[in-house]
Design an enzyme around this catalytic site. Structure first.
Site, mmCIF file in Angstrom:
data_model
loop_
_atom_site.group_PDB
_atom_site.id
_atom_site.type_symbol
_atom_site.label_atom_id
_atom_site.label_comp_id
_atom_site.label_asym_id
_atom_site.label_seq_id
_atom_site.Cartn_x
_atom_site.Cartn_y
_atom_site.Cartn_z
ATOM 1 N N ASN A 9 43.402 15.860 7.978
ATOM 2 C CA ASN A 9 41.928 15.175 6.956
ATOM 3 C C ASN A 9 43.072 13.039 7.100
ATOM 4 O O ASN A 9 44.032 13.315 7.364
ATOM 5 C CB ASN A 9 42.372 15.339 5.507
ATOM 6 C CG ASN A 9 41.703 14.211 4.572
ATOM 7 O OD1 ASN A 9 40.817 13.476 5.360
ATOM 8 N ND2 ASN A 9 41.392 14.664 2.950
ATOM 9 N N TRP A 10 41.235 12.880 8.037
ATOM 10 C CA TRP A 10 42.053 11.590 8.816
ATOM 11 C C TRP A 10 42.176 10.581 7.604
ATOM 12 O O TRP A 10 42.206 9.131 7.831
ATOM 13 C CB TRP A 10 41.599 10.715 10.115
ATOM 14 C CG TRP A 10 42.197 11.377 10.681
ATOM 15 C CD1 TRP A 10 43.193 12.513 11.407
ATOM 16 C CD2 TRP A 10 42.006 11.661 12.863
ATOM 17 N NE1 TRP A 10 43.589 13.181 12.412
ATOM 18 C CE2 TRP A 10 42.493 12.160 13.692
ATOM 19 C CE3 TRP A 10 41.931 10.718 13.472
ATOM 20 C CZ2 TRP A 10 42.334 12.127 14.624
ATOM 21 C CZ3 TRP A 10 40.898 10.572 14.683
ATOM 22 C CH2 TRP A 10 41.839 11.342 15.813
ATOM 23 N N LYS A 11 41.088 10.950 6.345
ATOM 24 C CA LYS A 11 41.038 9.840 5.562
ATOM 25 C C LYS A 11 39.910 9.027 5.874
ATOM 26 O O LYS A 11 39.347 8.773 7.021
ATOM 27 C CB LYS A 11 42.269 9.459 4.040
ATOM 28 C CG LYS A 11 43.061 10.791 3.893
ATOM 29 C CD LYS A 11 43.914 10.478 3.004
ATOM 30 C CE LYS A 11 44.251 12.070 2.831
ATOM 31 N NZ LYS A 11 45.755 11.255 1.651
ATOM 32 N N HIS A 92 38.255 16.153 -2.098
ATOM 33 C CA HIS A 92 39.516 16.075 -2.605
ATOM 34 C C HIS A 92 40.005 15.045 -3.274
ATOM 35 O O HIS A 92 38.990 14.551 -4.680
ATOM 36 C CB HIS A 92 39.684 15.237 -1.368
ATOM 37 C CG HIS A 92 41.429 14.467 -0.702
ATOM 38 N ND1 HIS A 92 41.510 14.195 -1.693
ATOM 39 C CD2 HIS A 92 41.871 15.297 0.253
ATOM 40 C CE1 HIS A 92 43.026 13.476 -1.096
ATOM 41 N NE2 HIS A 92 42.870 14.689 0.204
ATOM 42 N N GLU A 94 41.825 12.461 -3.851
ATOM 43 C CA GLU A 94 41.211 10.822 -3.985
ATOM 44 C C GLU A 94 39.549 10.827 -4.027
ATOM 45 O O GLU A 94 39.340 9.704 -4.269
ATOM 46 C CB GLU A 94 41.666 10.511 -2.346
ATOM 47 C CG GLU A 94 42.693 10.315 -2.048
ATOM 48 C CD GLU A 94 43.469 10.244 -1.205
ATOM 49 O OE1 GLU A 94 42.929 10.881 -0.019
ATOM 50 O OE2 GLU A 94 44.498 10.684 -0.716
ATOM 51 N N GLU A 162 46.325 21.350 -2.829
ATOM 52 C CA GLU A 162 46.997 19.972 -2.614
ATOM 53 C C GLU A 162 47.370 19.279 -4.286
ATOM 54 O O GLU A 162 46.646 18.699 -5.430
ATOM 55 C CB GLU A 162 45.436 18.626 -2.520
ATOM 56 C CG GLU A 162 45.674 19.367 -0.725
ATOM 57 C CD GLU A 162 44.983 18.670 0.414
ATOM 58 O OE1 GLU A 162 45.337 18.149 0.999
ATOM 59 O OE2 GLU A 162 44.219 17.118 -0.054
ATOM 60 N N GLY A 168 50.444 11.642 0.207
ATOM 61 C CA GLY A 168 51.246 11.034 0.590
ATOM 62 C C GLY A 168 52.604 9.942 -0.427
ATOM 63 O O GLY A 168 53.070 8.683 0.124
ATOM 64 N N SER A 208 52.502 16.188 1.368
ATOM 65 C CA SER A 208 53.585 15.686 2.616
ATOM 66 C C SER A 208 53.639 16.561 3.599
ATOM 67 O O SER A 208 54.816 16.791 3.397
ATOM 68 C CB SER A 208 54.192 15.158 1.366
ATOM 69 O OG SER A 208 54.050 13.175 0.664
ATOM 70 N N GLY A 230 48.327 12.145 6.546
ATOM 71 C CA GLY A 230 49.609 11.513 7.262
ATOM 72 C C GLY A 230 49.518 12.015 8.697
ATOM 73 O O GLY A 230 49.526 11.041 9.581
HETATM 74 P P1 13P Z 1 49.234 13.878 3.217
HETATM 75 O O1 13P Z 1 49.639 14.990 4.151
HETATM 76 O O2 13P Z 1 49.470 11.629 3.714
HETATM 77 O O3 13P Z 1 51.075 13.677 2.209
HETATM 78 O O4 13P Z 1 47.485 13.834 2.537
HETATM 79 C C1 13P Z 1 47.815 14.684 2.211
HETATM 80 C C2 13P Z 1 46.214 15.112 1.797
HETATM 81 O O5 13P Z 1 45.535 14.714 1.185
HETATM 82 C C3 13P Z 1 45.507 15.698 2.721
HETATM 83 O O6 13P Z 1 44.296 15.730 2.003
#
Ligand code: 13P
Length: 249
Positions: A9-11, A92, A94, A162, A168, A208, A230
């Site tokens: 997931n590149w966000k 998600h 977020e 998640e 993150g 993470s 990430g």
């Molecule tokens: P990280 O791997 O950066 O913690 O993010 C996880 C995430 O939210 C994937 O959707």
């Protein structure tokens, strides 16, 4: 048997130059795991073109519940599909936090994804406050019941666990904690959709994940892969995770 899935997931990260990472990721694809990258919407079409013949699938990070209409700034599931996406991440944390998405919003979006013949990658996860109050399984149970529409199958649904506090932050739950939630999700899916369907849905862990912890996470029961933020942006970080998943039993 469930095929394993390494999903990135590149966000809100990635410009045209990032597409060069896909080629190297593609070289690691084609093994025991499926590989999925969900770039920002601006890159879905060029990423799908760049990933053609590499074995990497491309997904969106959200879609609207409607197929078209007066919704300025939004993107529909048929648009993502038309741009070359086969999957879409929905719910998600977020999006739930930044855009106030509720379980019922996620459920309608998942239906829209299915109508467009796409796979819905539905995210669930508890906050640290909820975990500390011993409410984790209640929260996850409510999110599963409310966010997943009727009609789920192993082909149209992936569930990603998640924990919000692990995203993150570099903090990762213990393997016991991951296993407890994944076993719970599996049991809930079997109860609602029947054991055949419930057993065929892939369950990803996210939060993470990196090369250094991937092996132990992938050894946990009912973990069928990862949703990586990430560490999915660069092939040099993501390929070792794909390789760890390919090597997992
Ligand atoms: P990280 O791997 O950066 O913690 O993010 C996880 C995430 O939210 C994937 O959707």
């Amino acid at each position: 048997m469930r095929r394993k899935l390494a999903a990135g997931n590149w966000k809100m990260n990635g410009l045209s130059a990032s597409l060069s990472e896909l080629e190297a990721m593609g070289k690691a694809a084609g093994g025991a795991s499926d590989v999925l990258i969900c770039p920002p919407a601006t890159l879905v079409a060029p990423a799908a073109a760049a990933a053609k013949d590499t074995g990497v699938s491309i997904g969106g990070q959200d879609c609207h519940a409607a197929a078209s209409g007066a919704h300025t700034g939004d993107i529909s599931a048929p648009m993502l599909k038309d741009a070359g996406a086969s999957h879409v991440i929905l719910g998600h944390s977020e999006r739930r936090t930044d855009h106030g998405e509720r379980n019922e919003d996620v459920r309608l979006k998942a239906k829209a994804a299915w109508e467009a013949d796409m796979v819905a990658v539905i995210c669930v996860g508890e906050s640290l406050t909820e975990r500390d109050a011993h409410n984790t399984l209640d929260i996850i149970g409510g999110q599963l019941a409310g966010s997943i529409p009727d009609g789920a199958t192993g082909h149209n649904l992936v569930v990603a666990y998640e924990p919000i506090w692990a995203i993150g932050t570099g903090k990762v739950p213990t393997t016991d904690q991951i296993g407890e939630v994944h076993d719970f999700i599996r049991a809930r899916l079997e109860r609602r959709f029947g054991s055949g369907v419930g057993r065929s849905v892939r369950l990803l862990y996210g939060g993470s994940v990196k090369a250094s912890n991937a092996e132990e996470i992938f050894a946990v029961s009912n973990v069928d892969g990862a949703l990586v933020g990430g560490a999915s942006l660069k092939a040099s970080d993501f390929v070792p995770i794909i390789e760890a998943l390919n090597a997992a039993g």
